[in-house]
Design an enzyme around this catalytic site. Sequence first.
Site, PDB file in Angstrom:
ATOM      1  N   CYS A 247      -0.751   9.885  26.611  1.00 24.40           N
ATOM      2  CA  CYS A 247      -0.826   8.555  26.019  1.00 24.40           C
ATOM      3  C   CYS A 247       0.196   7.654  26.713  1.00 24.40           C
ATOM      4  CB  CYS A 247      -0.610   8.613  24.503  1.00 24.40           C
ATOM      5  SG  CYS A 247       0.865   9.494  23.983  1.00 24.40           S
TER       6      CYS A 247
ATOM      7  N   CYS B  80      -2.915  13.163  17.963  1.00 24.69           N
ATOM      8  CA  CYS B  80      -1.893  12.135  18.079  1.00 24.69           C
ATOM      9  C   CYS B  80      -0.513  12.757  17.928  1.00 24.69           C
ATOM     10  CB  CYS B  80      -2.114  11.068  17.008  1.00 24.69           C
ATOM     11  SG  CYS B  80      -0.921   9.714  17.054  1.00 24.69           S
TER      12      CYS B  80
ATOM     13  N   CYS C 227       0.843  -1.198   0.000  1.00 24.07           N
ATOM     14  CA  CYS C 227       0.000   0.000   0.000  1.00 24.07           C
ATOM     15  C   CYS C 227       0.880   1.251   0.000  1.00 24.07           C
ATOM     16  CB  CYS C 227      -0.914   0.010   1.223  1.00 24.07           C
ATOM     17  SG  CYS C 227      -1.948  -1.469   1.352  1.00 24.07           S
TER      18      CYS C 227
ATOM     19  N   ASP D 145       2.676   2.196  18.545  1.00 25.84           N
ATOM     20  CA  ASP D 145       2.613   1.676  17.186  1.00 25.84           C
ATOM     21  C   ASP D 145       3.289   2.625  16.192  1.00 25.84           C
ATOM     22  OD1 ASP D 145       1.844   0.206  14.955  1.00 25.84           O
ATOM     23  OD2 ASP D 145      -0.122   1.133  14.847  1.00 25.84           O
TER      24      ASP D 145
END
Length: 415
Positions: free
Chosen positions: A264, A333, A22, A280
Amino acid sequence: MPVKPLTSIMIKPAGPDCNLACSYCFYRRKQALFPEAKTHRMADDVLEEMIRQLMERSGPEVSLVWQGGEPTLMGLPFYQKVVALEQKHGRGQVVGNGLQTNGLLLDRDWTKFFRQYRFLIGLSLDGPEHVHDHYRCTRDGTGTWSRTVERARMLLDEGVATNALIVVSDYAARYPEEIYDFHKDLGLTFMQFIPCVEPGEDGFSAAPFSVSSEVFGIFLCRLFDRWRADVQDGKALTSIRFFDALFHVYLGLEPPECTIRKECGDYVVVEHNGDVYACDFFVEPGWRLGNVMQDSLDAMLNGRRQTRFGRQKAALPEPCRSCTWLRLCRGGCLKDRIRDPRDRGLNHFCEGLQTFFKHADPHFREMVAQWERYDPRGTAAEGETQPRGPGRIRIGRNDPCPCGSGLKYKKCCGR
């Protein structure tokens, strides 16, 4: 400082290996971290040590999320071993397994296994054929849409809990209503939309497949309007994870999505070789926490490096600290602040999110008002956990939790 409980881990059992190529995939570049072999597979001793630690040191509920690369490259016997080890080392916990996949390697044996052990599947499917195949291709450029849709139908026919994972690229952002309708008609009524921004090759801008802030804001507004209008008997017919998470915030609850929390770092990522990383999106040498064969998962989760990583999110630039919408965004994020150098430390999607928040705020406030007027003793249908009404977020007690934990809603955020 409170100790963070070891409740969830993400595992990359095949590392960055994948049977697709991808264009927008950020994890393909991680091949450079593991040059020792062309293929990467988690060894049995690493798998057992990881599960042993997790089961022995977690509380009554635990979640394992299997990702990649492509985690089904490990083969079905690997996951049969996973379940056996969870049972071997478990102490009566409720265990949720989630697996994110492109679906191409799945067959009926896989789907029967998923249903038997209640795996929650996140299927990467970007929408109708022209959207999905725009970037999601094999190495020779062949599209994968028809095979992915076939696997989606197989999962749903077998009764496997399946969510749609949709990357919002520069191209996909043009078609919010078409993408939403496609997934709903297919039967994928739990959807997660992931905005795409990755560094460009020039080092000075985002990659061309990234979605701009302005376009993403318009996309969210149109998607929200489609979702809000899609009701039957006063109940929403689909669940969109970002909207669900925002509703948590409006109710004064901790959102189930890390991107809109104050900090986080509540989970760790375990690579195929046992190396443990902070997140991740930060599988890189600077955020390596240790290795499961030498270090403990709970110690790494609560160690100095992971604590410092989590607190970075709360270190916001001044425009964020004075923003009207801070409580809904929390700066976004961490990776979205650094992918495009032109953002200068701000969330790449800042402008677009502000546009969306202004648009959606009155509707969320009305939803809260409906919730507060709700009398659980007299107005809910049997089995419902939420009030009825226009724009209602649909989460049944026995539905998969929209946070992606792999648990039922009643065992996760619905507690």
